[in-house]
Enzyme design. Sequence first.
Site, PDB file in Angstrom:
ATOM      1  N   GLY A  14       7.260  15.923 100.251  1.00  0.00           N
ATOM      2  CA  GLY A  14       8.161  16.714  99.435  1.00  0.00           C
ATOM      3  C   GLY A  14       7.516  17.554  98.353  1.00  0.00           C
ATOM      4  N   LEU A  93      10.132  18.104 110.026  1.00  0.00           N
ATOM      5  CA  LEU A  93       9.407  18.032 111.300  1.00  0.00           C
ATOM      6  C   LEU A  93      10.289  17.941 112.532  1.00  0.00           C
ATOM      7  CD1 LEU A  93       6.467  15.732 110.170  1.00  0.00           C
ATOM      8  CD2 LEU A  93       6.458  18.214 110.510  1.00  0.00           C
ATOM      9  N   ASN A 110      11.941  28.727 106.724  1.00  0.00           N
ATOM     10  CA  ASN A 110      10.925  27.684 106.907  1.00  0.00           C
ATOM     11  C   ASN A 110       9.609  28.153 106.305  1.00  0.00           C
ATOM     12  OD1 ASN A 110       9.676  25.297 108.092  1.00  0.00           O
ATOM     13  ND2 ASN A 110       8.711  26.699 109.549  1.00  0.00           N
ATOM     14  N   HIS A 112       5.622  27.838 106.793  1.00  0.00           N
ATOM     15  CA  HIS A 112       4.621  27.407 107.776  1.00  0.00           C
ATOM     16  C   HIS A 112       3.238  27.576 107.144  1.00  0.00           C
ATOM     17  CE1 HIS A 112       2.849  26.501 111.637  1.00  0.00           C
ATOM     18  NE2 HIS A 112       2.053  27.527 111.475  1.00  0.00           N
ATOM     19  N   ASP A 153       8.698  28.850 114.957  1.00  0.00           N
ATOM     20  CA  ASP A 153       7.935  29.752 114.081  1.00  0.00           C
ATOM     21  C   ASP A 153       8.047  31.206 114.521  1.00  0.00           C
ATOM     22  OD1 ASP A 153       5.356  27.236 113.964  1.00  0.00           O
ATOM     23  OD2 ASP A 153       7.091  27.521 112.654  1.00  0.00           O
ATOM     24  N   GLU A 183       1.886  28.008  99.414  1.00  0.00           N
ATOM     25  CA  GLU A 183       3.223  27.476  99.735  1.00  0.00           C
ATOM     26  C   GLU A 183       4.098  27.309  98.504  1.00  0.00           C
ATOM     27  OE1 GLU A 183       3.354  24.174 102.473  1.00  0.00           O
ATOM     28  OE2 GLU A 183       1.327  24.608 103.084  1.00  0.00           O
TER      29      GLU A 183
HETATM   30  C1  GRF Z   1       2.487  20.255 104.734  1.00  0.00           C
HETATM   31  O1  GRF Z   1       1.649  20.317 105.874  1.00  0.00           O
HETATM   32  C2  GRF Z   1       2.883  21.644 104.361  1.00  0.00           C
HETATM   33  O2  GRF Z   1       1.803  22.530 104.580  1.00  0.00           O
HETATM   34  C3  GRF Z   1       3.983  21.935 105.323  1.00  0.00           C
HETATM   35  O3  GRF Z   1       4.691  20.695 105.473  1.00  0.00           O
HETATM   36  C4  GRF Z   1       3.782  19.606 105.155  1.00  0.00           C
HETATM   37  C5  GRF Z   1       4.324  18.659 104.130  1.00  0.00           C
HETATM   38  O4  GRF Z   1       4.876  19.372 103.088  1.00  0.00           O
HETATM   39  N1  GRF Z   1       4.849  22.976 104.845  1.00  0.00           N
HETATM   40  P1  GRF Z   1       5.675  18.611 101.886  1.00  0.00           P
HETATM   41  O5  GRF Z   1       4.618  18.095 100.945  1.00  0.00           O
HETATM   42  O6  GRF Z   1       6.475  17.484 102.499  1.00  0.00           O
HETATM   43  O7  GRF Z   1       6.508  19.664 101.278  1.00  0.00           O
END
Ligand code: GRF
Length: 204
Positions: A14, A93, A110, A112, A153, A183
């Site tokens: 998160g 996921l 999303n 990526h 994607d 990100e």
């Molecule tokens: C990480 O690999 C991030 O790059 C991708 O999702 C994974 C976990 O992200 N977007 P988070 O820490 O759960 O937000």
Amino acid sequence: MLKKRVAVLVSGGGTNLQALLDAQISGVINSGEIVLVVSDRPDAYALERAETAGVKACLIDKKAVGNQQKFEAQMLEMLAAEEIDLIVLAGFLSILSADFVSRYERRIINIHPALIPAFSGPGFYGLKVHEAALKRGVKISGATVHFVNEIADGGEIIAQQAVNVLPEDNPQTLQQRIMEQAEWQLLPHAVEEVCKAMNTVGVY
Ligand code: GRF
């Protein structure tokens, strides 16, 4: 203008959710409000982050529910009950079916962890993305925010941020730098832009 109601779907630590929650406090996100966080896994630390921030946190345990149809039906019911305008996938996921996505056309985004189209599509998630980037020997990688459609994607790109790949990088150090330098900035700004545009009829 009424703030758009935003749901964030999570599966893991998160850190992207945290960036969104922090951006809401700092005012970077002003045209939307995060009103719901949903995880597909019971052990997602993201749920604790939501609770700490006082945001409604729900679990729809993909494994426990048993099949994609039921999982999506429960998710759609929850999103409708909360009158969600925008869905943000932040480290989420689970695959979402074309039927699910079609109900929220251009209302799911999303993040990526690569510069799409590079290192994207089925099987490219988490550390696998960075392992592939290092294996190919790219000197620049980064992150992409895009609309979600029925192709993994494959939706329209909203924003990208490049990040240098260093000779001494391993997948973990590259992942961390892309999260920190790309990100966690890109996603909050994209949420604000999309929510703002939703308030301007006919844009996006
Ligand atoms: C990480 O690999 C991030 O790059 C991708 O999702 C994974 C976990 O992200 N977007 P988070 O820490 O759960 O937000």
